[in-house]
Motif scaffolding. Structure first.
Motif, mmCIF file in Angstrom:
data_model
loop_
_atom_site.group_PDB
_atom_site.id
_atom_site.type_symbol
_atom_site.label_atom_id
_atom_site.label_comp_id
_atom_site.label_asym_id
_atom_site.label_seq_id
_atom_site.Cartn_x
_atom_site.Cartn_y
_atom_site.Cartn_z
ATOM 1 N N SER A 1 -2.466 5.117 3.316
ATOM 2 C CA SER A 1 -2.721 3.729 3.723
ATOM 3 C C SER A 1 -1.494 3.129 4.398
ATOM 4 N N PHE A 2 -0.310 3.458 3.901
ATOM 5 C CA PHE A 2 0.921 2.964 4.516
ATOM 6 C C PHE A 2 1.083 3.536 5.922
ATOM 7 N N ILE B 1 -1.299 4.431 7.952
ATOM 8 C CA ILE B 1 -2.275 3.763 8.814
ATOM 9 C C ILE B 1 -1.791 2.367 9.196
ATOM 10 N N VAL B 2 -1.216 1.654 8.235
ATOM 11 C CA VAL B 2 -0.686 0.316 8.516
ATOM 12 C C VAL B 2 0.435 0.392 9.552
ATOM 13 N N VAL C 1 0.848 -1.193 0.000
ATOM 14 C CA VAL C 1 0.000 0.000 0.000
ATOM 15 C C VAL C 1 0.882 1.241 0.000
ATOM 16 N N ARG C 2 0.290 2.385 -0.373
ATOM 17 C CA ARG C 2 1.067 3.614 -0.482
ATOM 18 C C ARG C 2 0.349 4.748 0.231
#
Length: 329
Positions: free
Chosen positions: A110-111, A113-114, A106-107
């Motif tokens: 989203s990254f 949040i991960v 993901v980028r």
């Protein structure tokens, strides 16, 4: 001018080595060790964020895992601390490879949040596994230097963190001049085009993620041996990850000494406000406000404002096309 710029890093290194002997009390030695620790972690974070543009707020997970890994090896298995430290860091690096394989799919937001979710998950695991980690009561790690008083211990760990910082700076410098670094810069500029030209973007991102985690885990292990008392809420705090990002952005992510400069500003300021304001949340709010201001008004950092190349190695200011071509060769 060129001779002076080359001599500046040597002067800074000499002052850093002499620092514990120049300050009037052990508290300033402690503050110096804390600053060097954050400088090492920010430089480590910059191996990922500075080269690829992927912003991770979850690197405190590797800090906490490195600390608990070292502490558990020492307390549960009686492993000597000098062996427990690298073993723990290597285990965390292997774990980071597994996380990276999933995370780099993901980028953008989203990254981020991960990465935040990773910290929360590790916090819950450590607090829930009471039989092993001590849960919310924390873990007590014996001092590796029981014959030294607290002030002398601060001096020892100042130099240990200084060595770690030196290794992180050398790694950043080497990566910036390697084909691997060219590939990471290509990812930052245009990941899709880089991939179309044959750059193994997924492998490069995972490698940068793992290398960054390695040094942060080493910092966590040294912290565990230094402080001796591990609190899972602090060890797996988003604030630590935010500090790494703030220091790197403030100093300049495209310069080898950018995170170091940011740490020299943010860490002492945070310590001062903590003492001046006591156990309040004001200094936490100030950190958030400062991070927003830096992102909005000075995203390239102080060193990029002062000079394009700065007093030392920096990420070359090439065109995006040149970066992509160099990485694909």
């Amino acid at each position: 001018m060129r001779t002076a710029s080359r001599g500046l890093p040597l002067l800074v290194a000499a002052l850093a080595i002499a620092y514990p002997w120049l300050v009037p009390n052990y508290y300033l030695v402690y503050a110096g060790a804390l600053t060097v620790m954050y400088a090492a972690m920010a430089t480590s974070w910059n191996l990922l964020g500075g080269f690829t543009g992927y912003v991770s707020l979850g690197h405190s997970a590797f800090f906490g895992l490195g600390a608990y890994g070292t502490g558990l090896l020492v307390t549960r298995l009686d492993v000597p601390w000098a062996l427990a430290l690298p073993v723990s860091a290597l285990l965390v690096t292997v774990f980071a490879v597994g996380v990276g394989v999933a995370a780099v799919r993901v980028r953008g937001a989203s990254f981020v949040i991960v990465s935040i979710a990773l910290v929360s998950m590790m916090n819950l695991v450590v607090q829930g596994w009471r039989s092993l980690t001590g849960g919310s009561t924390g873990l007590q790690v014996p001092s590796p230097f029981p014959g030294l008083h607290r002030g002398q211990t601060h001096m020892v760990f100042f130099y240990l963190f200084l060595v770690l910082l030196g290794l992180a700076l050398l790694s950043w410098w080497y990566v910036s001049r390697s084909r691997f670094g060219a590939g990471l810069r290509a990812i930052r500029e245009d990941e899709d085009k880089a991939e179309s030209l044959g750059v193994p973007t997924a492998a490069y991102k995972v490698a940068a993620f793992a290398l960054s985690a390695l040094f942060v885990a080493l910092a966590g292990g040294l912290y565990a041996l230094w402080f001796g008392s591990l609190d899972p809420i602090f060890m797996f705090s988003i604030l630590i990850g935010s500090y790494m990002v703030l220091m790197s952005l403030l100093g300049g992510v495209r310069h080898v000494f950018g995170p170091l400069l940011g740490a020299l500003i943010v860490a002492p300021a945070g310590e001062y406000f903590l003492i001046a304001l006591g156990e309040t949340q004001v200094h936490l709010a100030a950190t958030g406000v400062l991070l927003v201001l830096v992102v909005l008004f000075m995203p390239e950092g102080i060193l990029s404002r002062l000079t394009r190349t700065g007093p030392g190695p920096s990420i070359p200011e090439e065109s995006a096309g040149h970066r992509l071509e160099g990485a694909a060769r």
